[in-house]
Structure formats: C-alpha cells, structure tokens
Design an enzyme around this catalytic site. Structure first.
Site, mmCIF file in Angstrom:
data_model
loop_
_atom_site.group_PDB
_atom_site.id
_atom_site.type_symbol
_atom_site.label_atom_id
_atom_site.label_comp_id
_atom_site.label_asym_id
_atom_site.label_seq_id
_atom_site.Cartn_x
_atom_site.Cartn_y
_atom_site.Cartn_z
ATOM 1 N N ARG A 54 13.203 53.948 34.726
ATOM 2 C CA ARG A 54 14.514 54.600 34.642
ATOM 3 C C ARG A 54 14.455 55.777 33.673
ATOM 4 O O ARG A 54 15.007 56.840 33.931
ATOM 5 C CB ARG A 54 15.572 53.580 34.193
ATOM 6 C CG ARG A 54 16.979 54.153 34.016
ATOM 7 C CD ARG A 54 17.560 54.639 35.335
ATOM 8 N NE ARG A 54 18.888 55.186 35.144
ATOM 9 C CZ ARG A 54 20.007 54.451 35.186
ATOM 10 N NH1 ARG A 54 19.936 53.154 35.398
ATOM 11 N NH2 ARG A 54 21.170 55.011 35.025
ATOM 12 N N TRP A 82 15.924 45.221 36.636
ATOM 13 C CA TRP A 82 16.920 46.098 35.998
ATOM 14 C C TRP A 82 16.633 47.553 36.302
ATOM 15 O O TRP A 82 17.539 48.345 36.574
ATOM 16 C CB TRP A 82 16.902 45.847 34.490
ATOM 17 C CG TRP A 82 17.872 46.717 33.735
ATOM 18 C CD1 TRP A 82 19.199 46.467 33.524
ATOM 19 C CD2 TRP A 82 17.593 47.968 33.105
ATOM 20 N NE1 TRP A 82 19.767 47.496 32.789
ATOM 21 C CE2 TRP A 82 18.796 48.424 32.514
ATOM 22 C CE3 TRP A 82 16.444 48.745 32.961
ATOM 23 C CZ2 TRP A 82 18.882 49.622 31.815
ATOM 24 C CZ3 TRP A 82 16.527 49.937 32.267
ATOM 25 C CH2 TRP A 82 17.733 50.366 31.698
ATOM 26 N N GLU A 83 15.354 47.904 36.277
ATOM 27 C CA GLU A 83 14.974 49.289 36.569
ATOM 28 C C GLU A 83 15.274 49.636 38.021
ATOM 29 O O GLU A 83 15.744 50.732 38.327
ATOM 30 C CB GLU A 83 13.484 49.487 36.277
ATOM 31 C CG GLU A 83 13.081 49.325 34.824
ATOM 32 C CD GLU A 83 13.435 50.542 33.982
ATOM 33 O OE1 GLU A 83 13.296 50.462 32.756
ATOM 34 O OE2 GLU A 83 13.867 51.552 34.554
ATOM 35 N N LEU A 84 14.967 48.705 38.934
ATOM 36 C CA LEU A 84 15.215 48.957 40.351
ATOM 37 C C LEU A 84 16.707 49.135 40.614
ATOM 38 O O LEU A 84 17.116 50.020 41.362
ATOM 39 C CB LEU A 84 14.662 47.804 41.190
ATOM 40 C CG LEU A 84 13.143 47.622 41.160
ATOM 41 C CD1 LEU A 84 12.747 46.394 41.952
ATOM 42 C CD2 LEU A 84 12.433 48.851 41.695
#
Length: 273
Positions: A54, A82-84
């Site tokens: 991110r 979370w990044e996805l």
C-alpha cells in the site's frame, strides 16, 4: 520498504510487480509503453513478507497518473489481506487509478486470495500478449482522465494493438532515443506503396523542439511528398547510429498510416523541395 519516489519526474503510469515471478514481463511491458510515448516508472522494489504494498502504491501514485499492478503468486505471497483490501479501496475511491493485471494466475486463484480484488476488471498478461496489453493501457492514458470504460476490452478484431512499426533511415546528424516523440515532416519512399521502410528527409524532435534536415534531401529518387501530412510517432528501437546516419524504428498509430495513399500514381521521381 524503502521509497524511491524522491527526485522522480512525474510519470503517466507506474508498474508494481513481484521480482520473484513477474520481473521479466514487467520490464517488457515498461518497454512497450515507453515505445508508445507513455512515461513509465517501474516499482523496482522486491516484494517480501512485511513489505508495505500500500505504501508503494501511495508513493507511486504521487508521481504517476495511473498504477499498473501485476498480480501474481509472488505478489500475493508478499501481500497481507489488509494490503489487498487497501488496493481495492484506493481503486474505488480514487477514480479507478489502479489497473490490475493477472500474470500466470486466473480468477479462481485471485478470488481465493481476495474476493473483492477478483471483482475488479483486469487483463491477463504474459510475454506473448504484452504488446496488446500495453495498447490497452495506452488508450486509457490518452483518454480523458477517469474514462476507462474500455479497460479489459479487445483492442481489435484481430487482436492487433493498433500500432505499426516503420523503419526509418536518416542521413545526417540526429540522436534518436527510445521513447522520444518525433515527427517525420517529409520522407522518401524507395518502394512506392510500401510504407514500412522510409528515408526521412526532415525530422522534428518534439521533446526538444528541434528540426533536423537530411544531408541527402535534394537527390533525385522515387518520392512521396507529405509536407502537409507528417507522420508522428515514438521511437521504439534503434538499429544503427553513426555520426552521419541513423537507422531506427518509430511506432505509429495504424489508423494514421491507413490515411495515407497507397496509389502508385501518387508516387513520382523528383527533388524534395
């Protein structure tokens, strides 16, 4: 993960990818986009567990209009849930600035990793179709910002990218560089209606605003005058470069070339004025 956006000029697109399994296709895609006149920044950061994808996307988009994300098994292995989710959020909240590509994976695999990411319109990319994918990105960048309805669509009925390469010979001093935009103001055609190999007699370097004239402009030969119909393109390859001669290739939109006459009566011998 260190940021490398400092001192980077603003680009049209940046490409984020995993070194472990998509480095080659990312570089090929970057080369194709550059040869189409698109300013590219490659996200040269190795993805590993704990790396902030991110953060990389955020940094890249501060320097670029669009973010091309090549999703692969290696990319997912280095990315947290979370990044996805952050990728999807950024895509939906910022006018669809992220263009996802799938490399050696399919919808089922993407869905297992991130159902919301699998819902985003994407194209598959590999070494065989990288030129066609680059053409899709080219169309997006050249459209009005935010209008990306054609993303993921076909580029032509025959799968062609809509560009044609023309080999150019120029007698004189000229310094071609891949990615440089040039206009062939006038040219000679030695093979009548064959427009894929030309001798340029006048070239304009659009990036620097400089005009170059060939040292052999006044010689007599088969000529097609196009002083009022210049060919504009981007240098995609360089074959030979000497102090008084340059041989290179420009990439031109195919529709532009089709506008030129292929009638042999339009070709005649004489001096180029």
């Amino acid at each position: 993960m260190a940021s490398e956006t400092d001192d980077v000029d603003e680009k049209d697109v940046f490409i984020s990818y995993s070194h472990s399994d998509s480095k080659e296709v990312a570089k090929l895609l970057g080369q194709e986009l550059t040869s189409m006149g698109i300013a590219v920044w490659l996200d040269d950061i190795e993805m590993s567990i704990g790396s902030s994808i991110r953060e990389s996307i955020d940094d890249g988009l501060t320097q670029s209009e669009y973010g091309v994300v090549i999703l692969s098994k290696g990319y997912f292995e280095g990315t947290s849930e979370w990044e996805l989710n952050g990728l999807v959020e950024k895509h939906t909240n910022e006018d669809d600035v992220i263009l996802p590509l799938w490399h050696n994976i399919g919808h089922d695999y993407v869905y297992q990793q991130s159902p919301s990411l699998a819902d985003l319109v994407a194209e598959e990319v590999d070494k065989e179709n990288v030129q066609s994918v680059a053409a899709s990105i080219y169309q997006i960048v050249r459209e009005d910002r935010g209008e990306i309805d054609d993303w993921g669509g076909d580029t032509g009925t025959d799968g062609s990218p809509g560009f044609i390469d023309i080999d150019i010979t120029f007698q004189g001093r000229f310094d071609p560089k891949v990615g440089k935009e040039v206009t062939i103001e006038s040219w000679r055609n030695h093979n009548a209606s064959n427009l894929t190999s030309l001798e340029a007699t006048e070239i304009r370097d659009e990036d620097r605003g400089i005009d170059y004239t060939s040292s052999s402009k006044g010689t007599t030969m088969t000529v097609k005058r196009i002083d009022d119909e210049p060919l504009n393109g981007v240098i995609s390859d360089i074959q030979e470069l000497r102090s008084n001669k340059a041989e290179f290739t420009i990439r031109v939109e195919e529709s532009r070339l089709e506008e030129l006459s292929d009638d042999r009566d339009d070709y005649k011998s004489g001096f180029v004025q």
